[in-house]
Write a protein that holds these residues in place. Structure first.
Motif, mmCIF file in Angstrom:
data_model
loop_
_atom_site.group_PDB
_atom_site.id
_atom_site.type_symbol
_atom_site.label_atom_id
_atom_site.label_comp_id
_atom_site.label_asym_id
_atom_site.label_seq_id
_atom_site.Cartn_x
_atom_site.Cartn_y
_atom_site.Cartn_z
ATOM 1 N N GLY A 202 -4.136 -10.538 -13.945
ATOM 2 C CA GLY A 202 -3.837 -9.278 -13.288
ATOM 3 C C GLY A 202 -2.366 -9.144 -12.944
ATOM 4 O O GLY A 202 -1.481 -9.455 -13.734
ATOM 5 N N ARG A 203 -2.093 -8.662 -11.732
ATOM 6 C CA ARG A 203 -0.726 -8.387 -11.321
ATOM 7 C C ARG A 203 0.124 -9.645 -11.276
ATOM 8 O O ARG A 203 1.289 -9.639 -11.662
ATOM 9 N N THR A 291 2.681 -6.954 -1.365
ATOM 10 C CA THR A 291 1.287 -6.621 -1.054
ATOM 11 C C THR A 291 0.412 -7.858 -1.211
ATOM 12 O O THR A 291 0.863 -8.894 -1.695
ATOM 13 N N GLU A 292 -0.851 -7.722 -0.817
ATOM 14 C CA GLU A 292 -1.786 -8.838 -0.952
ATOM 15 C C GLU A 292 -1.991 -9.231 -2.404
ATOM 16 O O GLU A 292 -2.279 -10.384 -2.722
ATOM 17 N N LEU A 318 5.407 5.958 0.142
ATOM 18 C CA LEU A 318 5.182 5.123 -1.036
ATOM 19 C C LEU A 318 4.827 3.693 -0.656
ATOM 20 O O LEU A 318 3.991 3.053 -1.304
ATOM 21 N N THR A 319 5.457 3.188 0.390
ATOM 22 C CA THR A 319 5.146 1.837 0.851
ATOM 23 C C THR A 319 3.693 1.752 1.324
ATOM 24 O O THR A 319 2.977 0.795 1.031
ATOM 25 N N MET A 323 0.670 -0.579 -0.313
ATOM 26 C CA MET A 323 -0.134 -1.532 0.444
ATOM 27 C C MET A 323 -1.623 -1.246 0.276
ATOM 28 O O MET A 323 -2.443 -2.157 0.353
ATOM 29 N N GLU A 324 -1.972 0.025 0.044
ATOM 30 C CA GLU A 324 -3.371 0.422 -0.102
ATOM 31 C C GLU A 324 -3.804 0.477 -1.563
ATOM 32 O O GLU A 324 -4.920 0.903 -1.867
ATOM 33 N N ASN A 325 -2.897 0.074 -2.462
ATOM 34 C CA ASN A 325 -3.200 0.065 -3.898
ATOM 35 C C ASN A 325 -3.587 1.454 -4.395
ATOM 36 O O ASN A 325 -4.496 1.616 -5.207
#
Length: 424
Positions: A202-203, A291-292, A318-319, A323-325
């Protein structure tokens, strides 16, 4: 008809299958969500290209697949609609019969082991909200399409119900794996050995590819500078007295944009194939957000045309979305210059940031700390000093140009009212 993983993002090559909204034999409508996947940048739903019946599902949940891989097949012919449902049902029944045959040397499995849990439809962020509040999603009635549980459903449950009982909490802790998102860390035990495994996909995997590409392609050079932000802090406090709250980052971004007008070489891309350096007219700033799921870089477009207030509000929005994807593809692409503000994290006095290829430069802002400084009149005063790191592509620019660039930036930050004069 085959439903394949198509390219849903710029440069996307693979994705992780999070979960399916459908199963074999289900009737689906055109544009109905079929499967949810996680790319390196976002969570996306793949809709049905047409109405029909699900014949087969080829890729299990949790598996990483390449673009072009067939996820499932659909029967879309109206004449064969009922026949497709029967075929899917026969396939499922055959699989159950095969699974029920005990393997020689192994104990026969009970019916309980074959029972599959009911699918709960909810996005990863909705599941995160539920986990943080200790809520079992099976207790919530979804109001979204096909009974999908939304963020609002979870919040309504919180407002209208008591906290989950101990029995409900226990149920949440032992909920079937299929009802939960793929865990970022899994523990396997082998006799007395315990091993921690973090999936590399993934990321995280995409970040690794980008960083490797950048380091192996660009000859990095990092320039360090310290900047007196005392006057900027004072100006921000003065503005707050008039109910105007502008973040320091917004000032940094605007000052960098002013500097790029004077030194456009740092807002460029090297075109080796055509042997030229392409100077970008517009200032599209990527803002690195931790982010997580890993680092992600949303982009604020046309900085050169925006006010400090606009930059502040857009960076904040945007931040939050990062953070909330919840970022869209358009909000994560097209950057020409990148910044990283690690100062609020604390403990950082310097770094050698890796450039966001194919850009030419990246600036990182580090911790601000009060310390004694010798002024021009040889007096000693306590000032708020911030360290800055600027990595640049040494193929495109030289150290002297980088120094001139950061000096120009520093002068506007150390004298913020001078910067405001340039905005009039």
């Amino acid at each position: 008809m085959e439903v394949k993983l198509h390219d849903i993002g710029e440069g996307m090559t693979e994705a992780v299958v999070i979960h399916y909204f459908v199963k074999k034999g289900d009737d689906v409508k055109a544009d109905q969500p079929l499967v949810e996947v996680q790319t390196d940048k976002m969570v996306a739903e793949i809709p049905s290209p047409a109405a029909g019946t699900v014949l087969d599902i080829f890729v299990p949940e949790g598996q990483t697949i390449a673009v072009g891989t067939t996820l499932l097949s659909l029967q879309t012919e109206a004449v064969g609609h009922e026949q497709a449902k029967e075929q899917a049902a026969v396939t499922v029944e055959a699989e159950v019969e095969i699974e029920s045959e005990p393997v020689i040397g192994e104990p026969a499995r009970t019916n309980e082991s074959k029972t599959k849990p009911q699918r709960i439809l909810a996005s990863p962020y909705t599941r995160k909200i539920a986990r943080e509040h200790g809520i079992d999603l099976s207790l919530i009635q979804g109001t979204g399409p096909a009974g999908r549980i939304t963020d609002e459903d979870v919040y309504r449950y919180l407002q209208g119900q008591q906290a989950p009982t101990q029995q409900e909490q226990a149920t949440q802790l032992v909920a079937p794996a299929a009802e939960r998102e793929p865990a970022s860390v899994t523990v396997t035990k082998e006799e007395t050995k315990e091993e921690m495994i973090i999936p590399f996909r993934g990321r995280r995997k995409q970040i690794a590819k980008k960083m490797t590409q950048s380091l192996f392609t660009i000859p990095h050079c990092t320039h360090f500078e310290e900047i007196d932000v005392t006057e900027l802090i004072a100006l921000r406090e003065e503005l707050k007295e008039h109910n105007v709250n502008i973040s320091a980052t917004a000032f940094f971004i605007k000052a960098l944009s002013l500097a790029l007008k004077q030194f456009p070489i740092f807002n460029a891309k090297l075109d080796e194939e055509n042997e030229c350096i392409r100077l970008e007219k517009e200032h599209h700033f990527g803002i690195a957000v931790d982010t997580e799921e890993g680092l992600i870089v949303p982009v604020i477009k046309n900085i050169e045309k925006k006010s400090l207030r606009q930059i502040h509000e857009e960076a904040k929005a945007l931040t939050k979305k990062a953070m909330e994807n919840q970022l869209s593809l358009a909000e994560m692409t097209g950057g020409t210059f990148t910044i990283s503000n690690v100062g609020p994290l604390g403990g950082s006095i310097g770094a050698t940031p890796i450039i966001n290829y194919p850009e030419v430069a990246l600036v990182a802002f580090h911790k601000t700390k009060k310390r004694p400084v010798v002024l021009e009149n040889d007096e000693i005063a306590v000032r708020s000093m911030m360290n800055l790191s600027m990595s640049f592509d040494h193929r495109v620019a030289d150290g002297a140009t980088a120094v001139a660039f950061t000096n120009y930036f520093a002068k506007r930050i150390e004298n913020p009212k001078l910067m405001l004069m340039e905005l009039i």
